[in-house]
Scaffold this motif. Structure first.
Motif, PDB file in Angstrom:
ATOM      1  N   LEU A  56      14.937  -7.973  -5.631  1.00 21.62           N
ATOM      2  CA  LEU A  56      13.543  -8.424  -5.728  1.00 21.62           C
ATOM      3  C   LEU A  56      12.596  -7.475  -5.005  1.00 21.62           C
ATOM      4  CD1 LEU A  56      13.953 -12.286  -5.321  1.00 21.62           C
ATOM      5  CD2 LEU A  56      13.362 -11.020  -7.404  1.00 21.62           C
ATOM      6  N   ALA A  57      13.018  -6.973  -3.859  1.00 23.52           N
ATOM      7  CA  ALA A  57      12.189  -6.000  -3.131  1.00 23.52           C
ATOM      8  C   ALA A  57      11.998  -4.728  -3.965  1.00 23.52           C
ATOM      9  CB  ALA A  57      12.830  -5.668  -1.788  1.00 23.52           C
ATOM     10  N   GLY A  58      13.066  -4.273  -4.611  1.00 24.79           N
ATOM     11  CA  GLY A  58      12.971  -3.085  -5.452  1.00 24.79           C
ATOM     12  C   GLY A  58      12.062  -3.284  -6.648  1.00 24.79           C
ATOM     13  N   LEU A  59      12.173  -4.441  -7.285  1.00 25.15           N
ATOM     14  CA  LEU A  59      11.307  -4.726  -8.434  1.00 25.15           C
ATOM     15  C   LEU A  59       9.843  -4.858  -8.007  1.00 25.15           C
ATOM     16  CD1 LEU A  59      13.613  -7.224 -10.357  1.00 25.15           C
ATOM     17  CD2 LEU A  59      13.065  -4.859 -10.994  1.00 25.15           C
ATOM     18  N   ALA A  60       9.616  -5.469  -6.860  1.00 27.14           N
ATOM     19  CA  ALA A  60       8.241  -5.584  -6.349  1.00 27.14           C
ATOM     20  C   ALA A  60       7.668  -4.209  -6.027  1.00 27.14           C
ATOM     21  CB  ALA A  60       8.214  -6.479  -5.113  1.00 27.14           C
ATOM     22  N   GLY A  61       8.477  -3.352  -5.426  1.00 22.64           N
ATOM     23  CA  GLY A  61       8.026  -1.993  -5.123  1.00 22.64           C
ATOM     24  C   GLY A  61       7.723  -1.206  -6.382  1.00 22.64           C
ATOM     25  N   TRP A  62       8.561  -1.338  -7.373  1.00 23.10           N
ATOM     26  CA  TRP A  62       8.359  -0.664  -8.653  1.00 23.10           C
ATOM     27  C   TRP A  62       7.072  -1.168  -9.302  1.00 23.10           C
ATOM     28  CZ3 TRP A  62      12.557  -0.803 -13.069  1.00 23.10           C
ATOM     29  CH2 TRP A  62      12.187   0.067 -14.084  1.00 23.10           C
ATOM     30  N   GLY A  63       6.868  -2.469  -9.266  1.00 19.48           N
ATOM     31  CA  GLY A  63       5.645  -3.047  -9.837  1.00 19.48           C
ATOM     32  C   GLY A  63       4.397  -2.555  -9.135  1.00 19.48           C
ATOM     33  N   LEU A  64       4.446  -2.533  -7.804  1.00 20.77           N
ATOM     34  CA  LEU A  64       3.287  -2.040  -7.046  1.00 20.77           C
ATOM     35  C   LEU A  64       3.024  -0.578  -7.373  1.00 20.77           C
ATOM     36  CD1 LEU A  64       1.082  -2.286  -4.919  1.00 20.77           C
ATOM     37  CD2 LEU A  64       2.827  -1.755  -3.193  1.00 20.77           C
ATOM     38  N   LEU A  65       4.075   0.217  -7.447  1.00 23.07           N
ATOM     39  CA  LEU A  65       3.901   1.628  -7.792  1.00 23.07           C
ATOM     40  C   LEU A  65       3.278   1.790  -9.174  1.00 23.07           C
ATOM     41  CD1 LEU A  65       4.260   4.594  -7.093  1.00 23.07           C
ATOM     42  CD2 LEU A  65       6.604   4.430  -7.959  1.00 23.07           C
ATOM     43  N   ALA A  66       3.683   0.984 -10.130  1.00 22.36           N
ATOM     44  CA  ALA A  66       3.114   1.058 -11.482  1.00 22.36           C
ATOM     45  C   ALA A  66       1.622   0.741 -11.463  1.00 22.36           C
ATOM     46  CB  ALA A  66       3.854   0.097 -12.413  1.00 22.36           C
ATOM     47  N   VAL A  67       1.233  -0.267 -10.703  1.00 22.37           N
ATOM     48  CA  VAL A  67      -0.194  -0.615 -10.596  1.00 22.37           C
ATOM     49  C   VAL A  67      -0.961   0.513  -9.922  1.00 22.37           C
ATOM     50  CG1 VAL A  67      -1.823  -2.191  -9.473  1.00 22.37           C
ATOM     51  CG2 VAL A  67       0.190  -3.106 -10.643  1.00 22.37           C
ATOM     52  N   LEU A  68      -0.408   1.049  -8.846  1.00 23.90           N
ATOM     53  CA  LEU A  68      -1.095   2.135  -8.138  1.00 23.90           C
ATOM     54  C   LEU A  68      -1.217   3.389  -9.001  1.00 23.90           C
ATOM     55  CD1 LEU A  68       0.469   1.750  -4.588  1.00 23.90           C
ATOM     56  CD2 LEU A  68      -1.881   1.238  -5.272  1.00 23.90           C
ATOM     57  N   GLU A  69      -0.203   3.671  -9.808  1.00 19.39           N
ATOM     58  CA  GLU A  69      -0.273   4.842 -10.690  1.00 19.39           C
ATOM     59  C   GLU A  69      -1.379   4.701 -11.724  1.00 19.39           C
ATOM     60  OE1 GLU A  69       3.745   5.144 -12.086  1.00 19.39           O
ATOM     61  OE2 GLU A  69       4.228   6.665 -10.591  1.00 19.39           O
ATOM     62  N   ARG A  70      -1.716   3.487 -12.023  1.00 28.12           N
ATOM     63  CA  ARG A  70      -2.764   3.253 -13.013  1.00 28.12           C
ATOM     64  C   ARG A  70      -4.160   3.291 -12.408  1.00 28.12           C
ATOM     65  NH1 ARG A  70      -2.504  -0.959 -17.913  1.00 28.12           N
ATOM     66  NH2 ARG A  70      -3.906   0.288 -19.150  1.00 28.12           N
ATOM     67  N   PHE A  71      -4.287   2.830 -11.146  1.00 25.52           N
ATOM     68  CA  PHE A  71      -5.623   2.634 -10.586  1.00 25.52           C
ATOM     69  C   PHE A  71      -5.939   3.468  -9.350  1.00 25.52           C
ATOM     70  CE2 PHE A  71      -4.619  -1.426 -12.741  1.00 25.52           C
ATOM     71  CZ  PHE A  71      -5.633  -1.394 -13.689  1.00 25.52           C
ATOM     72  N   ALA A  72      -4.952   4.007  -8.661  1.00 29.74           N
ATOM     73  CA  ALA A  72      -5.211   4.741  -7.418  1.00 29.74           C
ATOM     74  C   ALA A  72      -5.313   6.240  -7.691  1.00 29.74           C
ATOM     75  CB  ALA A  72      -4.114   4.464  -6.402  1.00 29.74           C
ATOM     76  N   SER A  73      -6.103   6.922  -6.856  1.00 29.36           N
ATOM     77  CA  SER A  73      -6.245   8.366  -7.027  1.00 29.36           C
ATOM     78  C   SER A  73      -5.021   9.119  -6.501  1.00 29.36           C
ATOM     79  CB  SER A  73      -7.508   8.869  -6.333  1.00 29.36           C
ATOM     80  OG  SER A  73      -7.445   8.590  -4.945  1.00 29.36           O
ATOM     81  N   GLN A  74      -4.377   8.596  -5.468  1.00 27.00           N
ATOM     82  CA  GLN A  74      -3.154   9.203  -4.925  1.00 27.00           C
ATOM     83  C   GLN A  74      -2.067   8.119  -4.864  1.00 27.00           C
ATOM     84  OE1 GLN A  74      -4.635  10.675  -1.164  1.00 27.00           O
ATOM     85  NE2 GLN A  74      -4.677  12.752  -1.986  1.00 27.00           N
ATOM     86  N   PRO A  75      -1.499   7.769  -6.005  1.00 27.89           N
ATOM     87  CA  PRO A  75      -0.583   6.624  -6.027  1.00 27.89           C
ATOM     88  C   PRO A  75       0.676   6.811  -5.186  1.00 27.89           C
ATOM     89  CG  PRO A  75      -0.541   7.772  -8.117  1.00 27.89           C
ATOM     90  CD  PRO A  75      -1.656   8.367  -7.322  1.00 27.89           C
ATOM     91  N   GLY A  76       1.256   7.989  -5.196  1.00 29.15           N
ATOM     92  CA  GLY A  76       2.482   8.219  -4.429  1.00 29.15           C
ATOM     93  C   GLY A  76       2.264   8.066  -2.941  1.00 29.15           C
ATOM     94  N   ARG A  77       1.203   8.652  -2.464  1.00 29.19           N
ATOM     95  CA  ARG A  77       0.896   8.571  -1.032  1.00 29.19           C
ATOM     96  C   ARG A  77       0.549   7.142  -0.636  1.00 29.19           C
ATOM     97  NH1 ARG A  77      -3.732  11.680   2.484  1.00 29.19           N
ATOM     98  NH2 ARG A  77      -3.243  10.531   4.371  1.00 29.19           N
ATOM     99  N   THR A  78      -0.284   6.492  -1.447  1.00 28.96           N
ATOM    100  CA  THR A  78      -0.666   5.110  -1.155  1.00 28.96           C
ATOM    101  C   THR A  78       0.551   4.203  -1.160  1.00 28.96           C
ATOM    102  OG1 THR A  78      -2.814   5.503  -2.173  1.00 28.96           O
ATOM    103  CG2 THR A  78      -2.162   3.212  -1.873  1.00 28.96           C
TER     104      THR A  78
END
Length: 125
Positions: A56-78
């Motif tokens: 569940l932690a891994g899926l939540a992290g993956w989901g957050l990363l997907a959202v950040l990749e769509r909306f954040a300017s520096q998704p990896g760092r964030t």
């Protein structure tokens, strides 16, 4: 399936696998009793709980990363910063709820192993 998706799947599956390896070494091999307080009672921390929680932690992290990749300017760092903060906060669970020093140390190690796999694996996307 492209390389990025394969790496994500391996990371999300690798975190529970690594956690289960730690659990197997600590509980059946070393004989540690892994118990945590849950309200007024205690609960044994078994392999199913370890795998499900880390998955569940891994899926939540993956989901957050997907959202950040769509909306954040520096998704990896964030994502890395947020993941490290969540990991640090998660360490308070074993410190306050584990029953015994050995259980506390093993549960802290479980959190750190899962966190390390997820932070390193998902940040490289």
């Amino acid at each position: 399936m492209n390389t990025s998706v394969k790496r994500l799947l391996l990371t999300v599956i690798g975190a529970p696998a690594a956690a289960l390896a730690v659990w197997a070494l600590a509980v059946p091999v070393a004989g540690t009793t892994l118990t945590a307080r849950m309200g007024d009672s205690t609960q044994p921390v078994g392999p199913v709980l370890v795998v499900v929680t880390s998955l569940l932690a891994g899926l939540a992290g993956w989901g957050l990363l997907a959202v950040l990749e769509r909306f954040a300017s520096q998704p990896g760092r964030t994502w890395t910063i947020v993941a490290l903060i969540v990991l640090a906060l998660s360490l308070f669970g074993p410190i306050g709820n584990a029953v015994g020093i050995a259980a506390t140390l093993v549960l802290l190690l479980l959190h750190l192993v899962v966190g390390a796999v997820l932070v390193l694996g998902l940040a490289r996307r």
